[in-house]
Write a protein that holds these residues in place. Structure first.
Motif, PDB file in Angstrom:
ATOM      1  N   ARG A  52       1.321  -1.433   0.034  1.00 32.86           N
ATOM      2  CA  ARG A  52      -0.102  -0.444   0.369  1.00 32.86           C
ATOM      3  C   ARG A  52       1.261   1.314  -0.399  1.00 32.86           C
ATOM      4  N   ILE A  53       0.585   2.314  -1.207  1.00 36.65           N
ATOM      5  CA  ILE A  53       1.538   3.166  -1.262  1.00 36.65           C
ATOM      6  C   ILE A  53       0.396   4.273  -0.802  1.00 36.65           C
ATOM      7  N   ARG A  54       0.797   5.519  -0.076  1.00 36.95           N
ATOM      8  CA  ARG A  54       0.224   6.601   0.613  1.00 36.95           C
ATOM      9  C   ARG A  54      -0.074   8.298   0.527  1.00 36.95           C
ATOM     10  N   ILE A  55       0.036   8.917  -0.407  1.00 36.96           N
ATOM     11  CA  ILE A  55       0.474  10.129  -0.408  1.00 36.96           C
ATOM     12  C   ILE A  55      -0.413  11.270   0.151  1.00 36.96           C
ATOM     13  N   ILE A  56       0.756  11.287   1.170  1.00 35.46           N
ATOM     14  CA  ILE A  56      -0.169  12.192   2.364  1.00 35.46           C
ATOM     15  C   ILE A  56       0.119  13.946   1.516  1.00 35.46           C
ATOM     16  N   ASP A  57      -0.347  15.511   1.987  1.00 32.27           N
ATOM     17  CA  ASP A  57      -0.217  16.314   1.687  1.00 32.27           C
ATOM     18  C   ASP A  57       0.612  16.900   2.841  1.00 32.27           C
ATOM     19  N   LYS A  58       0.349  18.127   2.876  1.00 31.36           N
ATOM     20  CA  LYS A  58       1.314  18.961   3.930  1.00 31.36           C
ATOM     21  C   LYS A  58       0.302  19.133   5.155  1.00 31.36           C
ATOM     22  N   GLU A  59      -0.224  19.193   4.769  1.00 29.07           N
ATOM     23  CA  GLU A  59      -1.871  18.792   6.263  1.00 29.07           C
ATOM     24  C   GLU A  59      -1.222  17.517   6.519  1.00 29.07           C
ATOM     25  N   ALA A  60      -1.647  16.562   6.279  1.00 31.63           N
ATOM     26  CA  ALA A  60      -1.638  15.540   6.906  1.00 31.63           C
ATOM     27  C   ALA A  60      -0.681  14.875   7.468  1.00 31.63           C
ATOM     28  N   LEU A  61       0.185  15.548   7.013  1.00 30.08           N
ATOM     29  CA  LEU A  61       1.649  15.404   7.704  1.00 30.08           C
ATOM     30  C   LEU A  61       1.466  15.999   9.603  1.00 30.08           C
ATOM     31  N   MET A  62       1.323  17.442   8.952  1.00 30.15           N
ATOM     32  CA  MET A  62       1.448  18.301  10.734  1.00 30.15           C
ATOM     33  C   MET A  62       0.187  17.386  12.018  1.00 30.15           C
ATOM     34  N   GLY A  63      -0.566  17.011  11.163  1.00 28.24           N
ATOM     35  CA  GLY A  63      -2.130  17.162  12.111  1.00 28.24           C
ATOM     36  C   GLY A  63      -2.212  15.184  12.639  1.00 28.24           C
ATOM     37  N   GLU A  64      -3.384  15.208  12.800  1.00 22.22           N
ATOM     38  CA  GLU A  64      -3.308  13.587  13.812  1.00 22.22           C
ATOM     39  C   GLU A  64      -3.256  13.186  13.046  1.00 22.22           C
ATOM     40  N   GLU A  65      -3.668  12.822  11.285  1.00 25.14           N
ATOM     41  CA  GLU A  65      -4.253  11.863  10.340  1.00 25.14           C
ATOM     42  C   GLU A  65      -3.355  11.010  10.107  1.00 25.14           C
ATOM     43  N   LEU A  66      -1.576  11.273  10.080  1.00 20.30           N
ATOM     44  CA  LEU A  66      -1.038  10.512   9.959  1.00 20.30           C
ATOM     45  C   LEU A  66       0.141   9.287  10.575  1.00 20.30           C
ATOM     46  N   LEU A  67      -0.804   9.845  11.837  1.00 22.17           N
ATOM     47  CA  LEU A  67      -0.521   9.145  13.260  1.00 22.17           C
ATOM     48  C   LEU A  67      -1.945   7.428  13.381  1.00 22.17           C
ATOM     49  N   SER A  68      -2.664   8.053  12.387  1.00 19.22           N
ATOM     50  CA  SER A  68      -3.819   7.311  12.278  1.00 19.22           C
ATOM     51  C   SER A  68      -3.720   6.608  11.393  1.00 19.22           C
ATOM     52  N   VAL A  69      -3.187   7.405   9.974  1.00 18.18           N
ATOM     53  CA  VAL A  69      -2.858   5.947   9.300  1.00 18.18           C
ATOM     54  C   VAL A  69      -2.042   5.450   9.773  1.00 18.18           C
ATOM     55  N   LEU A  70      -0.734   5.280  10.909  1.00 22.89           N
ATOM     56  CA  LEU A  70       0.352   4.351  11.149  1.00 22.89           C
ATOM     57  C   LEU A  70      -0.162   3.139  12.300  1.00 22.89           C
ATOM     58  N   GLN A  71      -0.868   4.183  12.693  1.00 23.09           N
ATOM     59  CA  GLN A  71      -1.890   2.923  14.140  1.00 23.09           C
ATOM     60  C   GLN A  71      -2.767   2.157  13.410  1.00 23.09           C
TER      61      GLN A  71
END
Ligand code: GRF
Length: 191
Positions: A52-71
Motif C-alpha cells: 500500500r502506498i499513500r500520498i500525504i499532503d502537507k496538512e496531513a503530515l502536520m496533524g493527527e491524520e498521519l498518526l492514525s494511518v500509522l496506528q
C-alpha cells in the motif's frame, strides 16, 4: 512479525531494496509506503509490489491524520529513506526509538538543513574531502541529530565528481540499510 512503514520523497531506490530484502523475511514486513510527493519515483517503483502506498499532503503530515494511518496499519518501526520533510513531534513522541533515517554523509559532518541529495555530495567534493560515507540514526526533532546507529565510510578519489560520489554512496546504502534495519528490529523488539 513486525510491521514497517517506509517514508520516501524521491526515486525510492532504497525503498525498493528494503522491500525486496524483507519479501521473504519472518522478522518484518513492509505494510505501508508513505510519500509526500505526487510525482515521486517511489510511486512508480512500488507498482510491481503488493504494498500500500499513500500520498500525504502537507496538512496531513502536520496533524493527527498521519498518526492514525500509522496506528491503523499497526506500524512498529518507521524507516525514512530519502524523506525530505521534518517528522512532526506528534509522530516522534508516539514512536520513541522507532524511527530511523539514512543520511548520505558521515554525520555530524554535512548534515542539517539543506544538506540532502546532491547538495551533500557537491559540498564534500568542493571541500576536497578524502572520504565520505553513510549514517543511519534514530530520528529526533532536529534534522540529522538523533543517536547514530551505524556508519560506513567510502574513499573519494581525487578525480571523483559529485555524481561519482553519489553513485558510491547509493551502492553503500543499498548494501547496508536492510541489514541495519534488521539489527534495529532485533535491538528494539527482541533483545
Ligand atoms: C539517499 O541518498 C538517502 O541517504 C537520502 O536520500 C536518498 C534517497 O534515495 N536520505 P532513494 O530515493 O532511495 O533512491
Amino acid at each position: 512479525m513486525k510491521n514497517l512503514a517506509i517514508f520516501a520523497s524521491g526515486s525510492g531506490s532504497n525503498t525498493e531494496v528494503i522491500v525486496r530484502h524483507f519479501a521473504e523475511s519472518e522478522l518484518a514486513r513492509i505494510v505501508l509506503v508513505i510519500t509526500d510527493r505526487k510525482d515521486a519515483g517511489v510511486i512508480e517503483r512500488m507498482k510491481k509490489f503488493d504494498i500500500r502506498i499513500r500520498i500525504i499532503d502537507k496538512e496531513a503530515l502536520m496533524g493527527e491524520e498521519l498518526l492514525s494511518v500509522l496506528q491503523t496499519a499497526r506500524v512498529d518501526l518507521i524507516v525514512l529513506a530519502g524523506f525530505l520533510r521534518k517528522i512532526p513531534g506528534l509522530i516522534i513522541d508516539a514512536y520513541p526509538n522507532r524511527i530511523i533515517n539514512i543520511h548520505p554523509s558521515l554525520l555530524p559532518d554535512y548534515g542539517g538543513k539543506g544538506m540532502y541529495g546532491m547538495n551533500v555530495h557537491k559540498a564534500i567534493i568542493e571541500n576536497e574531502e578524502e572520504e565520505s560515507g553513510i549514517t543511519v540514526h534514530y530520528v529526533n526533532e532536529e534534522f540529522d541529530e538523533g543517536e547514530i546507529i551505524f556508519q560506513e565510510t567510502v574513499e573519494i578519489d581525487p578525480d571523483d565528481t559529485a555524481e561519482d560520489l553519489a553513485y558510491k554512496i547509493q551502492q553503500l546504502e543499498h548494501k547496508h540499510y536492510p541489514e541495519v534495519i534488521e539489527w534495529v528490529l532485533n535491538r528494539e523488539f527482541i533483545d
